[in-house]
Structures are given as structure tokens and as C-alpha cells.
Motif scaffolding. Structure first.
Motif: not given
Length: 338
Positions: A244-252, A259-263, A269-278
Motif C-alpha cells: 500500500d505504501a510503496r517504497p520509492t527505491a529498491t536496492m538489490c 535485472l529481475g526487478a527492472l523486468r 509500466e512503472v518508470p525507472v527511476p521516476s516511479g522506482m529507482a533501482v
């Protein structure tokens, strides 16, 4: 100084203790049906008492000296370990050694089987990424005459040489980069803390969040994945997207996971990095070649393997614990306009 390694127990030692001929011991090992039960039992007791391991390369040794080293990594399919293995191979080749390579798949029993196999084939030493925190089984091998170097892990025993990277510092640098970009709610796709690298990277991330004055429990969503590859990254990212409260960045925990996260983000259709930084970890070859080039913590993989082989080949018995420093490589997955 570390304890001096012992001479490898020979078939002649077993024969002497059992008071039989070398040929009888050979028959027990290879043709036990030709030996009486009483004699076989006496020989087997001697084998157990002396911790004798048959030398599977004995036939080759008759033709000349075999110089072989073994290496056990967690997963040779991971490009990180492929590059480490190439560093090992290059250094061993310079010294006229050959390499026997295996993957433990993070399974202690599989690791033990390969160690046994390497010993039977007469390797002079083993470089190993331990699949668990304990190394007593490796100390036992050293007592039987094998050289041991811990790979990609600091040694918990000062008498054992090791080569590692400061994963705590690497993860902290990556987290500080995300914090500097304004991210204060992070996800971390990580493996189990029984894997030293996973535990250290988690600790480094938490260090950076604490230093920034954030409540770690609120700022961090750590998700444990069972497979440290693209499929694991996909499964973990699907959990993040369901929050529900989605983080704005993901560390792997590594680049394969990233690679799986980006895929998965692209499919959703979540843009990277504006929707989620990786952010990934390792900076393997493909990291900078993706459609969205991946920010990653670079490890000196080839140097790591090369130095491990150096330590294995070193004539000095003085142990060394070598620690390399990682480097954050910033790319579009955290700073781009997507």
C-alpha cells in the motif's frame, strides 16, 4: 603463525596400521569382495582412524607431478562468480596449475561432496566461498595437508587466509546515494543472512539509514528472496508493487536480482527511476548495457580471484586477510529521466 600442515596420509600408512600389504588395502578400496570380512574390517578401521582419503589422481601422478587447485563458489551461473573464477584461472595458469571448479548452490552438503571429490583427486588446495558461517570442516582439511583460502568472505579464523570485499561499506554507499536523491523509503531485495554477503549488505544499508536519522524499521522494507537471480528479483519486486505504501527505491543484493526487478517494473509500466529507482550490486558486464543502465556497486571481481589464487600459491605460511574496497557506479536507473 598458523599450524604447520601435515603430510597427506598414504595408502602405505593405512597398510602399516592395519598390518596388511598395500595390495590388500587397494583391494578393500576397489575390490572388497576379494578380502575376508575380518581383514576388511581391520583395514576400514585403519582408514577411519587415519582419516585416509584415496587419491583419485594416483594414476596420473605416476606419469608426473599434478598441480591442481579447486574452487567452490555459490553459483557459477552468476556473472560475478564467473569473473572471479576467470581471475583464479588466469593466475593459476601463470603458475602451471589447472583449476577444478564447482558450485555449491549455497548447500553445505553439496559443498562437502565437492570438497571430498577434490581431495580424492589430489588437489593441492581449495579456494571456497563457504555456504554457511562455520569453517571447521575446512580447518580439518587443512590439517590433512590441503591449503585453504576463503573466497569472497573475511576469515573468522586468523590462521586462515581470505580475500573479500567490504560489502558493508558498499551497501552503505549505495544507500547514501539514494538518500541524497531524496529517497527515504527503501526496499531491499536480499538473500538469507546465513550468507555473509547478504548479512553485511543489510548491515551497511541500515548503517546509512541510521546515520541519516531515519527510523530504520519505517524507512526500510527488507524482503528475503530464496533465489538470488532474476526470478528472485521478479518475485521480490512483485511483493513491493503490492504494498500500500510503496517504497520509492529498491536496492538489490546483486545485479541478477536487479535485472529481475527492472523486468518486472517494465512489465508493470512503472518508470525507472521516476516511479522506482533501482540499485544493483557487483557491476557485472551487462549492468551498463541494459536498456536502462543500472547503478551498481562495483566489486573488483577479477582481482578478487587473482589474489585468492596468489594466496593459495604463496610459499609463506603466514596467513593474510585481504579486503578490497567497492566503488559505486552511478547510472540512469537512479539518476535518469525515465
Amino acid at each position: 603463525m598458523p599450524p604447520r600442515t601435515k603430510r597427506r596420509t598414504s595408502i602405505a600408512d593405512v597398510a602399516k596400521l592395519a598390518e596388511v600389504s598395500v595390495g590388500t588395502v587397494s583391494n578393500v578400496l576397489n575390490r572388497p569382495d576379494r578380502v575376508s570380512p575380518a581383514t576388511r574390517e581391520r583395514v576400514e578401521s585403519a582408514i577411519a582412524e587415519l582419516s585416509f582419503v584415496r587419491n583419485g589422481s594416483a594414476r596420473q601422478l605416476r606419469a608426473g607431478t599434478i598441480t591442481t587447485a579447486g574452487a567452490i563458489v555459490l553459483d557459477i551461473a552468476n556473472p560475478f562468480f564467473t569473473d572471479v573464477a576467470r581471475g583464479i584461472e588466469d593466475r593459476l595458469d601463470e603458475a602451471g596449475y589447472t583449476l577444478m571448479l564447482a558450485s555449491s548452490d549455497e548447500d553445505p552438503e553439496r559443498e562437502a561432496r565437492y570438497l571430498r571429490l577434490f581431495e580424492e583427486h589430489g588437489v593441492q588446495g581449495v579456494m571456497v566461498v563457504p555456504s554457511g558461517p562455520e569453517i571447521e570442516h575446512l580447518l580439518t582439511l587443512r590439517e590433512r595437508g590441503l591449503r585453504i583460502v576463503l573466497l569472497d568472505r573475511p576469515s573468522p579464523d586468523p590462521s586462515v587466509s581470505s580475500v573479500a570485499v567490504d560489502d558493508r561499506a558498499g551497501a552503505a554507499a549505495a544507500a547514501r546515494h539514494l538518500l541524497d536523491l531524496g529517497h527515504e523509503h527503501l526496499a531491499f531485495l536480499n538473500g538469507p543472512h546465513t550468507i555473509r554477503q547478504c548479512a553485511d549488505r543489510s548491515a551497511g544499508l541500515r548503517d546509512a539509514l541510521s546515520e541519516a536519522g531515519l527510523d530504520v524499521d519505517e524507512a526500510l522494507e527488507e524482503i528475503t528472496i530464496t533465489a538470488l537471480n532474476a526470478d528472485g528479483g521478479q518475485a521480490g519486486t512483485e511483493q513491493i508493487l503490492a504494498m500500500d505504501a510503496r517504497p520509492t527505491a529498491t536496492m538489490c543484493v546483486n545485479d541478477l536480482t536487479a535485472l529481475g526487478a527492472l523486468r518486472t517494473l517494465r512489465a508493470a509500466e512503472v518508470p525507472v527511476p521516476s516511479g522506482m529507482a533501482v540499485v544493483g550490486y557487483d557491476d557485472v558486464t551487462f549492468a551498463g548495457e541494459l536498456a536502462t543502465p543500472l547503478t551498481s556497486v562495483r566489486q573488483p571481481m577479477h582481482r578478487l580471484g587473482h589474489r585468492a589464487a596468489d594466496l593459495l600459491l604463496a610459499e609463506s605460511e603466514a596467513p593474510e586477510q585481504v579486503v578490497f574496497q567497492p566503488e559505486l557506479v552511478v547510472r540512469e536507473s537512479t539518476t535518469g529521466t525515465g
